[in-house]
Design an enzyme around this catalytic site. Structure first.
Site, PDB file in Angstrom:
ATOM      1  N   GLY A   1     -14.177  38.665 -37.820  1.00 28.11           N
ATOM      2  CA  GLY A   1     -14.401  37.523 -39.179  1.00 28.11           C
ATOM      3  C   GLY A   1     -14.977  36.060 -38.734  1.00 28.11           C
TER       4      GLY A   1
ATOM      5  N   HIS B   1     -27.884  38.191 -38.796  1.00 30.22           N
ATOM      6  CA  HIS B   1     -28.191  39.268 -37.418  1.00 30.22           C
ATOM      7  C   HIS B   1     -28.065  37.633 -36.389  1.00 30.22           C
ATOM      8  CE1 HIS B   1     -29.457  42.318 -35.184  1.00 30.22           C
ATOM      9  NE2 HIS B   1     -30.647  41.762 -34.774  1.00 30.22           N
TER      10      HIS B   1
ATOM     11  N   GLU C   1     -33.946  48.248 -47.893  1.00 26.06           N
ATOM     12  CA  GLU C   1     -33.294  49.326 -47.334  1.00 26.06           C
ATOM     13  C   GLU C   1     -33.213  49.868 -46.564  1.00 26.06           C
ATOM     14  OE1 GLU C   1     -34.836  52.510 -50.378  1.00 26.06           O
ATOM     15  OE2 GLU C   1     -33.617  51.795 -52.192  1.00 26.06           O
TER      16      GLU C   1
ATOM     17  N   GLU D   1     -24.927  30.896 -36.277  1.00 29.35           N
ATOM     18  CA  GLU D   1     -24.230  31.866 -37.454  1.00 29.35           C
ATOM     19  C   GLU D   1     -23.736  30.939 -38.196  1.00 29.35           C
ATOM     20  OE1 GLU D   1     -23.640  35.388 -36.218  1.00 29.35           O
ATOM     21  OE2 GLU D   1     -24.961  35.543 -34.517  1.00 29.35           O
TER      22      GLU D   1
HETATM   23  C1  GRF Z   1     -22.945  38.091 -35.551  1.00 32.83           C
HETATM   24  O1  GRF Z   1     -23.084  38.055 -33.998  1.00 32.83           O
HETATM   25  C2  GRF Z   1     -23.092  38.429 -36.285  1.00 32.83           C
HETATM   26  O2  GRF Z   1     -24.770  37.760 -36.390  1.00 32.83           O
HETATM   27  C3  GRF Z   1     -23.555  40.323 -36.322  1.00 32.83           C
HETATM   28  O3  GRF Z   1     -22.523  40.637 -36.292  1.00 32.83           O
HETATM   29  C4  GRF Z   1     -21.305  39.194 -35.452  1.00 32.83           C
HETATM   30  C5  GRF Z   1     -20.326  39.304 -36.556  1.00 32.83           C
HETATM   31  O4  GRF Z   1     -19.509  37.912 -35.669  1.00 32.83           O
HETATM   32  N1  GRF Z   1     -23.704  40.984 -37.626  1.00 32.83           N
HETATM   33  P1  GRF Z   1     -18.217  37.964 -36.435  1.00 32.83           P
HETATM   34  O5  GRF Z   1     -17.366  38.684 -37.695  1.00 32.83           O
HETATM   35  O6  GRF Z   1     -18.262  37.605 -38.037  1.00 32.83           O
HETATM   36  O7  GRF Z   1     -17.295  37.322 -35.875  1.00 32.83           O
END
Ligand code: GRF
Length: 200
Positions: free
Chosen positions: A13, A104, A137, A169
């Site tokens: 998270g 992602h 989808e 991210e």
């Molecule tokens: C992240 O690397 C995200 O890009 C991928 O899953 C991971 C989740 O990490 N979809 P977190 O649970 O937000 O720390």
């Protein structure tokens, strides 16, 4: 219209945390794992958090119907996937009838699906990164809203690369959400444009 986010997460998270720290109105967090750290993070910030166990439902559609029911109950207006390790079916997409965002850890359309970091290392790319996109989808295939690039070094491991990408991210997910909440995007097929100041 006021907006309410629902964040779906399965684990650590940290992206949920980035959205919390950005101050977005998060009405609900849903996890499919009882021990997801995301649940703790939500509770710590007074955000309603629900663990909905997929095993309690006999079909995927039944499970997804429950997700939709909860999302409507909390009057959510935007769905943010943050490490939610399930592919949502067309049933969910059509019934929730909201924009769904995902983050992602690769530069899509390269390396969709699982193990994106390993895929990037195996391919030998010199740059990788992350992508925030709308969910359609397919798997990690929807229109791209934001991307960020990081270098890949010869001695990188999955962990070192993941750590470098994660910083980006946490930076771009809130930026993408802000663009959506402020209604700054226009969509033309799979292309997404950001409106300039004064447009519209
Ligand atoms: C992240 O690397 C995200 O890009 C991928 O899953 C991971 C989740 O990490 N979809 P977190 O649970 O937000 O720390």
């Amino acid at each position: 219209m006021s907006q309410n986010l629902v964040v779906l997460a399965s684990g650590r998270g940290s992206n949920l945390q980035a959205l919390i720290d950005a101050g977005f109105p998060i009405a609900l967090v849903i996890t499919d794992k009882e021990n997801a750290l995301a649940l703790e993070r939500a509770k710590k910030h007074g955000i309603p958090a629900e663990y909905i166990n997929p095993k309690d439902f006999s079909h995927k559609e039944e499970y997804e119907a429950k997700l939709v029911e909860k999302i409507k109950e909390y009057h959510c207006t935007l769905v943010c996937l943050a490490g939610f390790m399930r592919i949502l079916s067309p049933y969910f997409i059509n019934n929730v009838n909201l924009k769904i965002l995902n983050i992602h850890p690769s530069l899509l359309p390269s390396f969709p699906g699982l193990n994106a970091h390993q895929q990037a290392l195996d391919y030998g790319v010199k740059f990788s990164g992350c992508t925030v996109h709308l969910v359609d989808e397919g798997v990690d295939s929807g229109p791209i809203i934001k991307q960020a690039v990081v270098p890949v070094f010869p001695d990188d491991t999955v962990d070192s690369l993941a750590e470098r990408i994660l910083v980006e991210e946490h930076r771009i997910y809130p930026l993408a959400v802000k663009l959506i909440l402020e209604d700054k995007l226009t969509f033309q097929g799979r292309k997404v444009f950001v409106q300039k100041e004064g447009e519209r």
